[in-house]
Motif scaffolding. Structure first.
Motif, PDB file in Angstrom:
ATOM      1  N   SER A 287       4.812  -0.374   5.994  1.00  0.00           N
ATOM      2  CA  SER A 287       4.994   0.972   5.475  1.00  0.00           C
ATOM      3  C   SER A 287       3.645   1.492   4.983  1.00  0.00           C
ATOM      4  O   SER A 287       2.680   0.732   4.882  1.00  0.00           O
ATOM      5  CB  SER A 287       5.980   0.923   4.313  1.00  0.00           C
ATOM      6  OG  SER A 287       5.473   0.098   3.281  1.00  0.00           O
ATOM      7  N   PRO A 288       3.558   2.801   4.651  1.00  0.00           N
ATOM      8  CA  PRO A 288       2.280   3.304   4.115  1.00  0.00           C
ATOM      9  C   PRO A 288       1.817   2.499   2.900  1.00  0.00           C
ATOM     10  O   PRO A 288       0.621   2.236   2.742  1.00  0.00           O
ATOM     11  CB  PRO A 288       2.615   4.746   3.716  1.00  0.00           C
ATOM     12  CG  PRO A 288       3.756   5.140   4.589  1.00  0.00           C
ATOM     13  CD  PRO A 288       4.552   3.879   4.815  1.00  0.00           C
ATOM     14  N   GLN A 289       2.771   2.100   2.038  1.00  0.00           N
ATOM     15  CA  GLN A 289       2.404   1.323   0.847  1.00  0.00           C
ATOM     16  C   GLN A 289       1.759  -0.005   1.235  1.00  0.00           C
ATOM     17  O   GLN A 289       0.792  -0.444   0.611  1.00  0.00           O
ATOM     18  CB  GLN A 289       3.659   1.033  -0.005  1.00  0.00           C
ATOM     19  CG  GLN A 289       4.264   2.245  -0.683  1.00  0.00           C
ATOM     20  CD  GLN A 289       5.356   2.898   0.127  1.00  0.00           C
ATOM     21  OE1 GLN A 289       5.242   3.029   1.348  1.00  0.00           O
ATOM     22  NE2 GLN A 289       6.426   3.321  -0.517  1.00  0.00           N
TER      23      GLN A 289
ATOM     24  N   PHE B 126      10.268   0.942   9.373  1.00  0.00           N
ATOM     25  CA  PHE B 126       9.224  -0.067   9.528  1.00  0.00           C
ATOM     26  C   PHE B 126       9.847  -1.428   9.750  1.00  0.00           C
ATOM     27  O   PHE B 126      10.886  -1.737   9.195  1.00  0.00           O
ATOM     28  CB  PHE B 126       8.228  -0.084   8.366  1.00  0.00           C
ATOM     29  CG  PHE B 126       8.768  -0.558   7.034  1.00  0.00           C
ATOM     30  CD1 PHE B 126       8.600  -1.864   6.625  1.00  0.00           C
ATOM     31  CD2 PHE B 126       9.416   0.334   6.193  1.00  0.00           C
ATOM     32  CE1 PHE B 126       9.067  -2.284   5.384  1.00  0.00           C
ATOM     33  CE2 PHE B 126       9.886  -0.078   4.951  1.00  0.00           C
ATOM     34  CZ  PHE B 126       9.713  -1.391   4.539  1.00  0.00           C
TER      35      PHE B 126
ATOM     36  N   THR C 278       7.237   1.682  -5.892  1.00  0.00           N
ATOM     37  CA  THR C 278       6.007   2.391  -5.513  1.00  0.00           C
ATOM     38  C   THR C 278       5.329   3.029  -6.723  1.00  0.00           C
ATOM     39  O   THR C 278       5.980   3.706  -7.524  1.00  0.00           O
ATOM     40  CB  THR C 278       6.332   3.492  -4.480  1.00  0.00           C
ATOM     41  OG1 THR C 278       6.898   2.883  -3.320  1.00  0.00           O
ATOM     42  CG2 THR C 278       5.083   4.278  -4.083  1.00  0.00           C
TER      43      THR C 278
ATOM     44  N   GLN D 152      -3.250   6.433  -4.075  1.00  0.00           N
ATOM     45  CA  GLN D 152      -2.576   5.931  -2.870  1.00  0.00           C
ATOM     46  C   GLN D 152      -1.309   5.172  -3.249  1.00  0.00           C
ATOM     47  O   GLN D 152      -1.333   4.360  -4.178  1.00  0.00           O
ATOM     48  CB  GLN D 152      -3.493   4.970  -2.102  1.00  0.00           C
ATOM     49  CG  GLN D 152      -4.743   5.608  -1.544  1.00  0.00           C
ATOM     50  CD  GLN D 152      -4.430   6.755  -0.607  1.00  0.00           C
ATOM     51  OE1 GLN D 152      -3.598   6.630   0.283  1.00  0.00           O
ATOM     52  NE2 GLN D 152      -5.074   7.887  -0.852  1.00  0.00           N
ATOM     53  N   PRO D 153      -0.208   5.390  -2.526  1.00  0.00           N
ATOM     54  CA  PRO D 153       1.007   4.634  -2.843  1.00  0.00           C
ATOM     55  C   PRO D 153       0.861   3.147  -2.516  1.00  0.00           C
ATOM     56  O   PRO D 153       0.383   2.806  -1.438  1.00  0.00           O
ATOM     57  CB  PRO D 153       2.082   5.286  -1.956  1.00  0.00           C
ATOM     58  CG  PRO D 153       1.348   6.019  -0.901  1.00  0.00           C
ATOM     59  CD  PRO D 153      -0.018   6.346  -1.430  1.00  0.00           C
ATOM     60  N   VAL D 154       1.237   2.297  -3.448  1.00  0.00           N
ATOM     61  CA  VAL D 154       1.250   0.845  -3.226  1.00  0.00           C
ATOM     62  C   VAL D 154       2.538   0.287  -3.824  1.00  0.00           C
ATOM     63  O   VAL D 154       3.224   0.958  -4.592  1.00  0.00           O
ATOM     64  CB  VAL D 154       0.039   0.125  -3.888  1.00  0.00           C
ATOM     65  CG1 VAL D 154      -1.276   0.623  -3.329  1.00  0.00           C
ATOM     66  CG2 VAL D 154       0.082   0.259  -5.404  1.00  0.00           C
TER      67      VAL D 154
ATOM     68  N   SER E  47       5.547   8.765  -3.502  1.00  0.00           N
ATOM     69  CA  SER E  47       5.079   8.806  -2.106  1.00  0.00           C
ATOM     70  C   SER E  47       4.889  10.253  -1.662  1.00  0.00           C
ATOM     71  O   SER E  47       3.904  10.589  -0.993  1.00  0.00           O
ATOM     72  CB  SER E  47       6.077   8.119  -1.170  1.00  0.00           C
ATOM     73  OG  SER E  47       6.001   6.720  -1.304  1.00  0.00           O
TER      74      SER E  47
ATOM     75  N   ALA F 132       5.565   9.530   5.861  1.00  0.00           N
ATOM     76  CA  ALA F 132       5.049   9.246   4.519  1.00  0.00           C
ATOM     77  C   ALA F 132       6.109   8.588   3.640  1.00  0.00           C
ATOM     78  O   ALA F 132       5.787   7.839   2.724  1.00  0.00           O
ATOM     79  CB  ALA F 132       4.548  10.531   3.865  1.00  0.00           C
TER      80      ALA F 132
ATOM     81  N   GLY G  61       8.416   4.084   3.922  1.00  0.00           N
ATOM     82  CA  GLY G  61       8.463   2.837   3.155  1.00  0.00           C
ATOM     83  C   GLY G  61       9.366   2.903   1.946  1.00  0.00           C
ATOM     84  O   GLY G  61       9.397   1.965   1.153  1.00  0.00           O
ATOM     85  N   ASN G  62      10.083   3.996   1.773  1.00  0.00           N
ATOM     86  CA  ASN G  62      10.996   4.143   0.635  1.00  0.00           C
ATOM     87  C   ASN G  62      12.423   4.223   1.153  1.00  0.00           C
ATOM     88  O   ASN G  62      12.779   5.166   1.851  1.00  0.00           O
ATOM     89  CB  ASN G  62      10.667   5.413  -0.152  1.00  0.00           C
ATOM     90  CG  ASN G  62       9.292   5.345  -0.777  1.00  0.00           C
ATOM     91  OD1 ASN G  62       8.296   5.634  -0.126  1.00  0.00           O
ATOM     92  ND2 ASN G  62       9.223   4.938  -2.032  1.00  0.00           N
TER      93      ASN G  62
END
Lengths: 355, 190
Positions: free
Chosen positions: A112-114, A263, B49, B55-57, B123, B142, B145-146
């Motif tokens: 994923s973007p993270q 993903f 997140t 930046q998202p992590v 995000s 974008a 990942g959530n």
């Protein structure tokens, strides 16, 4: 997570020196290198790794650069990517997008973007298997020092159809097949110096190497960079005469099929690159991901493609050759038609590209 | 245990933590910032997140000791930072209480249980920082990942569009239930 110490080297030489088990307290477990941590932290949480310490590489200057390197007057220059460069930076880099779109597409398909904002190139290449038995700490499988690959006769939907046995893992990296298709080489650094290997030779099959490992990294060695060759590579496969002195145009594509679109790891991926002169393929690279314990280079299909017309039928024939040796397990025979279709789609995409 | 110094939501916070403490554990258990959610705790769901230097992590896959000196933003920090920015600029008259992306999520009804919302909003905020007029496909990427286990993706994507429309001073796009009925085989949400 179990407790560990954090060691903070400021140079590569210190980092690899710290890998020496000689200075460990008796009975403690070997330290592990930490880059982006996106795979390693999962291993630690699942209790698959119990290092006495992590060696944090992020404090070492110079490992996170993308730079051109002079290469004997060849143009364009070779490109070196440091092992700590994140996947987000690879995906967004303008030079890479222009010259190696195959690599950028593979990078953006990871996680994923993270995850991409922390995961690194070196870490992606050194990921451990995703096999459900490997990831289950209670299952003492072959990859964890046990006697049996439980996937061989168990749940093996996601396992290998090529190059399997005695372990049937698939290599989880999306970047590895793309980089092999780009003729990349890898620089490894140890206390005795550096060596450079073709990335294809970096990975090892379970039957050839140590079944506990997926690559040839020595006990005190780390990846410091990857190099993409000058002039786009693939020159060795061609002669000036055959192409009338023209280098032709290089076309490349990355395609990945996954169960979940948002993903996921690859069920099958295709990294394909061809050099085309007068609508004929002069040289080809075809590397499959998600099907074997290593990035699976289809040498027979590459030979077949060389000197074939650039048209969909050529790729259909290549797909048959590429999958001819497949030996599916009980639940993963679907990967054969999936890979065949994906190779044909990749070929269709390259054929349709207009110049 | 070591003493860590973390820059969280503009403040420097000092605390003691072991080397294996994740940023998620430290934020929730040491700093009381429970807006950062623990879902899967292994990088699959995106509920934890946070923004690291914008930046998202994933806080669950980040060791707290290794992000000292970097700017950490949690959901709790968005509205205060927005109010501070407004107070220093001509938009002070708007008297905003929340960050515009939070307002848009509220107005678009972009939540059901709310568990994924902190991560979704962070995000989305990072996306709108780099692209103030994102296409729907860009928004989906974008936010890929959530995960929303209530599967409320349509309203979430509309909320991000609403925030970008609001920012640009455009009229809001119609929401899904305001549009004329179309063929059922519309685009699927993943």
């Amino acid at each position: 997570m179990r407790p560990f110490e954090m060691w903070e080297p400021s140079e590569v030489a210190q980092a690899v020196a710290l890998l020496d088990s000689a200075h460990l307290a008796p009975g403690s477990r070997a330290p592990r290198l930490l880059a982006g941590g996106q795979d390693l932290l999962g291993e630690l949480k699942d209790d698959l790794a119990r290092p006495a310490a992590l060696i944090n590489l992020k404090g070492i200057a110079g490992l996170d650069e993308i730079e051109e390197v002079a290469s004997g007057g060849q143009s364009p220059h070779a490109l070196r990517i440091g092992s700590l460069v994140t996947l987000a930076r690879i995906a967004d880099n303008a030079t890479l997008q222009e010259r190696y779109p195959l690599l950028c597409a593979a990078a953006v398909s990871v996680g994923s973007p993270q995850i991409r904002s922390q995961a690194t190139l070196g870490g992606n290449l050194c990921q451990r298997p995703r096999c459900i038995y490997y990831r289950n700490a209670a299952a003492l499988c072959l990859k964890k020092g046990g006697r049996e690959c439980f996937a061989e006769g168990g749940v093996n939907r996601h396992n290998a159809i090529l190059g399997g046995g005695p372990s049937w893992i698939v290599h989880p990296s999306d970047l590895a097949p793309a980089l092999v298709a780009l003729d990349a080489s890898v620089e490894l650094t140890s206390p005795t110096g550096t060596r450079e290997l073709s990335l294809a030779d970096f990975f090892t099959l379970p039957a050839d190497g140590d079944v506990l490992r997926e690559n040839r990294l020595g006990p005190q060695e780390m990846i410091t960079s990857l190099t993409l060759p000058a002039g786009g590579g693939m020159t060795g496969a061609m002669t000036e005469k055959a192409t009338g002195g023209r280098s032709g145009d290089v076309r490349q594509v990355y395609m990945k099929f996954r169960e979940r679109e948002s993903f996921d790891f690859a069920l099958v991926s295709v990294s394909m690159r061809v050099r085309v002169v007068d609508d004929r393929i002069r040289a080809a690279r075809l590397v499959l991901g998600g099907v074997a314990p290593i990035p699976w280079r289809c040498l027979g299909a590459e030979r077949l493609l060389a000197d074939k017309p650039l048209e969909p039928q050529s790729f259909a024939a290549a797909a048959q050759v590429a999958l001819a040796a497949a030996e599916p397990l009980e639940q993963n025979a679907y990967k054969v038609p999936l890979a065949t279709t994906l190779i044909m789609r990749a070929g269709a995409a390259l054929t349709a590209e207009t110049r | 245990m070591e003493v860590l110094s973390l820059k969280v939501n503009g403040d420097t916070r000092c605390l003691a933590a072991a080397p294996q403490a994740t940023l998620l554990e430290v934020l929730r258990e040491e700093l009381g910032l429970t807006g950062c959610k623990q879902g899967c705790d292994k990088g699959d769901c995106g509920a934890c997140t946070v923004l690291l230097d914008g930046q998202p992590v994933l806080a669950c896959l980040t060791l707290a000791a290794l992000v000292q000196g970097r700017e950490i933003t949690t959901i709790e920090g968005l509205a205060p930072a927005h109010r501070r920015r407004c107070a220093e600029s001509p938009c002070a008259s708007k008297q905003d209480k929340l960050h515009p992306v939070q307002d848009a999520f509220d107005e678009a009804g972009a939540l059901q249980c709310g568990f994924c919302q902190s991560g979704m909003i962070l995000s989305a905020t990072a996306l709108l920082q780099r692209d103030d007029d994102p296409k729907r496909e860009t928004i989906r990427e974008a936010l890929s990942g959530n995960l929303c286990r209530c599967t409320g993706y349509t309203q979430i994507i509309e909320a991000v569009e609403r925030a970008s429309d609001e920012h640009a001073g455009r009229e809001h796009r119609p929401r899904a239930w305001e549009q004329p009925a179309t063929e059922p085989a519309g685009e699927g949400e993943s």
